[in-house]
Motif scaffolding. Structure first.
Motif, PDB file in Angstrom:
ATOM      1  N   TYR A  37      12.900  10.930   3.720  1.00  0.00           N
ATOM      2  CA  TYR A  37      11.445  10.843   3.877  1.00  0.00           C
ATOM      3  C   TYR A  37      10.741  10.352   2.615  1.00  0.00           C
ATOM      4  O   TYR A  37      11.182  10.609   1.506  1.00  0.00           O
ATOM      5  N   CYS A  38       9.632   9.648   2.841  1.00  0.00           N
ATOM      6  CA  CYS A  38       8.781   9.177   1.742  1.00  0.00           C
ATOM      7  C   CYS A  38       7.332   9.447   2.120  1.00  0.00           C
ATOM      8  O   CYS A  38       6.992   9.501   3.309  1.00  0.00           O
ATOM      9  N   ALA A  39       6.479   9.571   1.117  1.00  0.00           N
ATOM     10  CA  ALA A  39       5.053   9.790   1.371  1.00  0.00           C
ATOM     11  C   ALA A  39       4.415   8.513   1.928  1.00  0.00           C
ATOM     12  O   ALA A  39       3.482   8.559   2.719  1.00  0.00           O
ATOM     13  N   ARG A  40       4.957   7.379   1.487  1.00  0.00           N
ATOM     14  CA  ARG A  40       4.480   6.088   2.001  1.00  0.00           C
ATOM     15  C   ARG A  40       5.626   5.088   1.885  1.00  0.00           C
ATOM     16  O   ARG A  40       6.435   5.202   0.960  1.00  0.00           O
ATOM     17  N   LYS A  41       5.680   4.130   2.805  1.00  0.00           N
ATOM     18  CA  LYS A  41       6.767   3.145   2.742  1.00  0.00           C
ATOM     19  C   LYS A  41       6.336   1.991   1.831  1.00  0.00           C
ATOM     20  O   LYS A  41       5.292   1.357   2.060  1.00  0.00           O
ATOM     21  N   CYS A  42       7.108   1.706   0.809  1.00  0.00           N
ATOM     22  CA  CYS A  42       6.776   0.597  -0.099  1.00  0.00           C
ATOM     23  C   CYS A  42       7.118  -0.727   0.592  1.00  0.00           C
ATOM     24  O   CYS A  42       8.136  -0.816   1.295  1.00  0.00           O
ATOM     25  N   PRO A  43       6.292  -1.750   0.402  1.00  0.00           N
ATOM     26  CA  PRO A  43       6.444  -2.980   1.201  1.00  0.00           C
ATOM     27  C   PRO A  43       7.673  -3.822   0.887  1.00  0.00           C
ATOM     28  O   PRO A  43       7.977  -4.758   1.619  1.00  0.00           O
ATOM     29  N   TYR A  44       8.391  -3.485  -0.188  1.00  0.00           N
ATOM     30  CA  TYR A  44       9.589  -4.250  -0.559  1.00  0.00           C
ATOM     31  C   TYR A  44      10.876  -3.532  -0.145  1.00  0.00           C
ATOM     32  O   TYR A  44      11.966  -4.081  -0.248  1.00  0.00           O
ATOM     33  N   CYS A  45      10.749  -2.299   0.340  1.00  0.00           N
ATOM     34  CA  CYS A  45      11.914  -1.407   0.421  1.00  0.00           C
ATOM     35  C   CYS A  45      12.585  -1.447   1.788  1.00  0.00           C
ATOM     36  O   CYS A  45      11.927  -1.301   2.814  1.00  0.00           O
ATOM     37  N   ASP A  46      13.912  -1.628   1.804  1.00  0.00           N
ATOM     38  CA  ASP A  46      14.634  -1.530   3.082  1.00  0.00           C
ATOM     39  C   ASP A  46      15.652  -0.386   3.055  1.00  0.00           C
ATOM     40  O   ASP A  46      16.632  -0.394   3.805  1.00  0.00           O
ATOM     41  N   PHE A  47      15.419   0.573   2.179  1.00  0.00           N
ATOM     42  CA  PHE A  47      16.270   1.770   2.200  1.00  0.00           C
ATOM     43  C   PHE A  47      15.994   2.551   3.488  1.00  0.00           C
ATOM     44  O   PHE A  47      14.974   2.342   4.146  1.00  0.00           O
ATOM     45  N   ASN A  48      16.882   3.481   3.807  1.00  0.00           N
ATOM     46  CA  ASN A  48      16.682   4.282   5.018  1.00  0.00           C
ATOM     47  C   ASN A  48      15.635   5.353   4.711  1.00  0.00           C
ATOM     48  O   ASN A  48      15.972   6.515   4.447  1.00  0.00           O
ATOM     49  N   SER A  49      14.378   4.930   4.700  1.00  0.00           N
ATOM     50  CA  SER A  49      13.295   5.849   4.326  1.00  0.00           C
ATOM     51  C   SER A  49      12.198   5.790   5.380  1.00  0.00           C
ATOM     52  O   SER A  49      11.867   4.717   5.888  1.00  0.00           O
ATOM     53  N   HIS A  50      11.645   6.951   5.709  1.00  0.00           N
ATOM     54  CA  HIS A  50      10.717   7.066   6.831  1.00  0.00           C
ATOM     55  C   HIS A  50       9.545   7.949   6.442  1.00  0.00           C
ATOM     56  O   HIS A  50       9.713   8.895   5.670  1.00  0.00           O
ATOM     57  N   GLY A  88      19.696  11.329  -3.141  1.00  0.00           N
ATOM     58  CA  GLY A  88      19.012  10.036  -3.134  1.00  0.00           C
ATOM     59  C   GLY A  88      18.136   9.915  -1.904  1.00  0.00           C
ATOM     60  O   GLY A  88      18.120  10.785  -1.027  1.00  0.00           O
ATOM     61  N   GLY A  89      17.406   8.781  -1.852  1.00  0.00           N
ATOM     62  CA  GLY A  89      16.503   8.695  -0.717  1.00  0.00           C
ATOM     63  C   GLY A  89      16.122   7.280  -0.357  1.00  0.00           C
ATOM     64  O   GLY A  89      16.781   6.332  -0.770  1.00  0.00           O
ATOM     65  N   GLY A  90      15.009   7.217   0.348  1.00  0.00           N
ATOM     66  CA  GLY A  90      13.960   8.202   0.517  1.00  0.00           C
ATOM     67  C   GLY A  90      13.485   8.785  -0.826  1.00  0.00           C
ATOM     68  O   GLY A  90      13.739   8.230  -1.895  1.00  0.00           O
ATOM     69  N   THR A  91      12.822   9.876  -0.678  1.00  0.00           N
ATOM     70  CA  THR A  91      12.246  10.541  -1.849  1.00  0.00           C
ATOM     71  C   THR A  91      12.666  12.005  -1.855  1.00  0.00           C
ATOM     72  O   THR A  91      11.946  12.871  -1.332  1.00  0.00           O
ATOM     73  N   PRO A  92      13.827  12.293  -2.449  1.00  0.00           N
ATOM     74  CA  PRO A  92      14.279  13.686  -2.453  1.00  0.00           C
ATOM     75  C   PRO A  92      13.377  14.605  -3.265  1.00  0.00           C
ATOM     76  O   PRO A  92      13.432  15.832  -3.076  1.00  0.00           O
ATOM     77  N   SER A 123      13.540  10.759  -8.116  1.00  0.00           N
ATOM     78  CA  SER A 123      12.186  11.292  -7.996  1.00  0.00           C
ATOM     79  C   SER A 123      11.141  10.184  -8.106  1.00  0.00           C
ATOM     80  O   SER A 123      11.318   9.238  -8.871  1.00  0.00           O
ATOM     81  N   ASN A 124      10.083  10.325  -7.346  1.00  0.00           N
ATOM     82  CA  ASN A 124       8.937   9.448  -7.556  1.00  0.00           C
ATOM     83  C   ASN A 124       8.048  10.106  -8.605  1.00  0.00           C
ATOM     84  O   ASN A 124       7.936  11.334  -8.613  1.00  0.00           O
ATOM     85  N   PRO A 125       7.410   9.317  -9.454  1.00  0.00           N
ATOM     86  CA  PRO A 125       6.698   9.932 -10.580  1.00  0.00           C
ATOM     87  C   PRO A 125       5.250  10.306 -10.264  1.00  0.00           C
ATOM     88  O   PRO A 125       4.346  10.028 -11.043  1.00  0.00           O
ATOM     89  N   GLY A 160       2.777  -1.341  -3.948  1.00  0.00           N
ATOM     90  CA  GLY A 160       2.448  -0.335  -2.932  1.00  0.00           C
ATOM     91  C   GLY A 160       2.751   1.086  -3.380  1.00  0.00           C
ATOM     92  O   GLY A 160       2.941   1.979  -2.547  1.00  0.00           O
ATOM     93  N   ARG A 161       2.806   1.290  -4.685  1.00  0.00           N
ATOM     94  CA  ARG A 161       3.168   2.613  -5.176  1.00  0.00           C
ATOM     95  C   ARG A 161       1.974   3.560  -5.150  1.00  0.00           C
ATOM     96  O   ARG A 161       0.829   3.137  -5.294  1.00  0.00           O
ATOM     97  N   LEU A 162       2.265   4.847  -4.990  1.00  0.00           N
ATOM     98  CA  LEU A 162       1.187   5.842  -4.928  1.00  0.00           C
ATOM     99  C   LEU A 162       0.804   6.353  -6.320  1.00  0.00           C
ATOM    100  O   LEU A 162      -0.178   7.054  -6.452  1.00  0.00           O
TER     101      LEU A 162
HETATM  102  S1  SF4 Z   1      12.645   4.952  -0.981  1.00  0.00           S
HETATM  103 FE1  SF4 Z   1      11.368   4.677  -2.804  1.00  0.00          FE
HETATM  104  S2  SF4 Z   1      11.046   2.480  -2.799  1.00  0.00           S
HETATM  105 FE2  SF4 Z   1      11.692   3.008  -0.722  1.00  0.00          FE
HETATM  106  S3  SF4 Z   1       9.794   3.440   0.447  1.00  0.00           S
HETATM  107 FE3  SF4 Z   1      10.487   5.355  -0.388  1.00  0.00          FE
HETATM  108  S4  SF4 Z   1       9.327   5.547  -2.302  1.00  0.00           S
HETATM  109 FE4  SF4 Z   1       9.260   3.426  -1.731  1.00  0.00          FE
END
Ligand code: SF4
Ligand SMILES: C[S@@+](CC[C@H](N)C(=O)[O-])C[C@H]1O[C@@H](n2cnc3c(N)ncnc32)[C@H](O)[C@@H]1O
Length: 405
Positions: A37-50, A88-92, A123-125, A160-162
């Protein structure tokens, strides 16, 4: 892909699992936990994050623990020594310290754990996450990798960072107070980024003094909002020559600051490399738990490639139903495993040890081919080691083909 029933069909007979334990307990073993999970999806990211609201964190933590229990059970009685754990993440860093602690307690219950185990959390900062750092340290996490990404507010916004730069610096300071080991990530080769700008930004990042930095060139991944912008021409990343020059600047500045590259995008003070990532690149064994997590396990002399269901909800359903969420659990044939080994090793500055490789796979790239590629300036050799040169890195895939021929 194989289903859960195929999975049991591919599990080795019990005797071979026991027989292999002697050798495996001596090798490194790591565990990767994916928090999707992430608080917001960054527009460049194709990781498995939701992005989801109302996450049942306790339920998710329990599901991860269940999948770990399944994996440990599958490994049999003599389990390998865990030397690294990586959240790892996502945003652990959206997990509570208590949840990370519950996962770590389960690992300690299920496997022998090395005294000097490295436990990293990405971690996101943002300030809300930095506020949890003390809890993570109390839970046993001893290394944090902070996704700073840029040191100017305009580019952070573009990415697109928070967080903004002030928040990133504050989070970095808190991280450095709480953890002996801190890494930071930056994304460079951003649109219109000049040599001078990158020099100044990287110098500022190096001056923070973290022992480790991951420095990635911005990649346009298909099916991301950035890819759509790139198609219309609204976003253009630097051309190859500019990107190569920015890469050179990266090597020059990090080398001068005693943070040389030990892998294509990863830099560390000698001895401060990320041991978990080194395990991947040295082709060690590791288990993956959580949506989309990959693993490489050993059984009966075979490498097993594992991959969990990507979609978080489907993964959890499968864990509740079957005790694990693996969608793939497949023995790889030796030729494929040897190729993976080569590919991973050649990402590292230390390269590949031909003697070790030959002992493991009973084959190795031919000396004539190595000599030819060395003459062409693509490889360098040092006793029994071969490593890729900067020229070779530009054609790495072709190089692998030629070495595996
Ligand atoms: S994993 Fe990181 S880079 Fe990707 S959408 Fe989430 S916060 Fe953004
Ligand atoms: C899973 S993310 C890190 C954790 C955290 N969610 C964050 O964003 O800070 C791993 C890293 O990959 C890098 N990354 C992701 N997508 C990228 C892309 N398209 N190009 C370059 N780097 C990328 C970023 O630096 C990011 O920190």
């Amino acid at each position: 892909m194989s289903g859960a029933s195929d999975l049991h069909a591919s599990a080795p007979p019990r005797e071979s699992r026991l027989a292999r334990a002697d050798t495996e307990t001596r090798s490194d073993f790591g565990i990767y936990i994916h928090w999707p999970y992430c608080a917001r999806k960054c527009p460049y990211c194709d990781f498995n994050s939701h992005v989801r609201s109302g996450i049942d964190e306790a339920g998710w933590t329990e599901a991860i623990v269940r999948e770990l229990e399944w994996t440990a059970d599958w490994q049999g009685a003599d389990r390998p020594l865990v030397r690294t754990v990586f959240f790892g993440g996502g945003t652990p860093s959206l997990m509570r310290g208590q949840s990370a602690g519950a996962v770590l307690n389960a690992i300690a219950r299920l496997w022998p754990v090395a005294n000097d185990v490295e436990i990293t959390l990405e971690s996101n900062p943002a300030s809300v996450e930095a506020a949890r750092f003390a809890d993570y340290a109390a839970a046993g996490i001893n290394r944090v990798s902070l996704g700073v990404q840029a040191l100017n507010d305009a580019d952070l916004k573009f990415l697109g960072r928070l967080h903004d730069v002030a928040e990133a610096k504050a989070a970095l300071a808190i991280a450095m107070q709480n953890f002996g080991r801190v890494s930071l990530d930056l994304i460079y080769a951003r649109p219109k980024q000049t040599h001078g700008q990158w020099r100044a930004e990287l110098a500022e990042a190096l001056a923070f003094g973290t022992e480790h930095l991951s420095l990635y060139q911005l990649t346009i991944e298909p099916a991301t909002p950035f890819a759509a912008l790139a198609r219309t021409g609204a976003l253009a990343i630097p051309d190859d020559d500019t990107a190569a020059a920015l890469y050179e600047i990266t090597q020059e500045l990090t080398g001068a600051a005693n943070r040389p590259a030990y892998e294509i995008s990863n830099h560390a003070a000698p001895g401060a490399e990320c041991r978990h990532n080194l395990l991947y690149w040295r082709y060690g064994a590791y288990a993956g738990a959580g949506p989309g997590a990959h693993g490489r396990l050993d059984a009966g002399g075979k490498r097993i490639a594992t991959a969990c269901e990507k979609l978080p909800e489907r993964w959890r359903e499968r864990v509740l139903r079957d005790g694990h969420g693996h969608a793939e659990f497949t023995p790889i044939d030796d030729a494929e495993a040897a190729r993976e080994h080569l590919l991973m090793n050649l990402r590292l500055a230390e390269g590949l040890d031909l003697a070790v490789y030959r002992a493991r796979w009973g084959t190795a790239p031919s000396l004539a081919r190595i000599a030819e590629l060395e003459r062409g300036g693509f490889l360098k050799t040092n006793e029994s080691r071969i490593a890729v040169t900067p020229k070779g890195r530009l054609v790495l895939n072709r190089l692998i083909e030629m070495l595996c021929d």
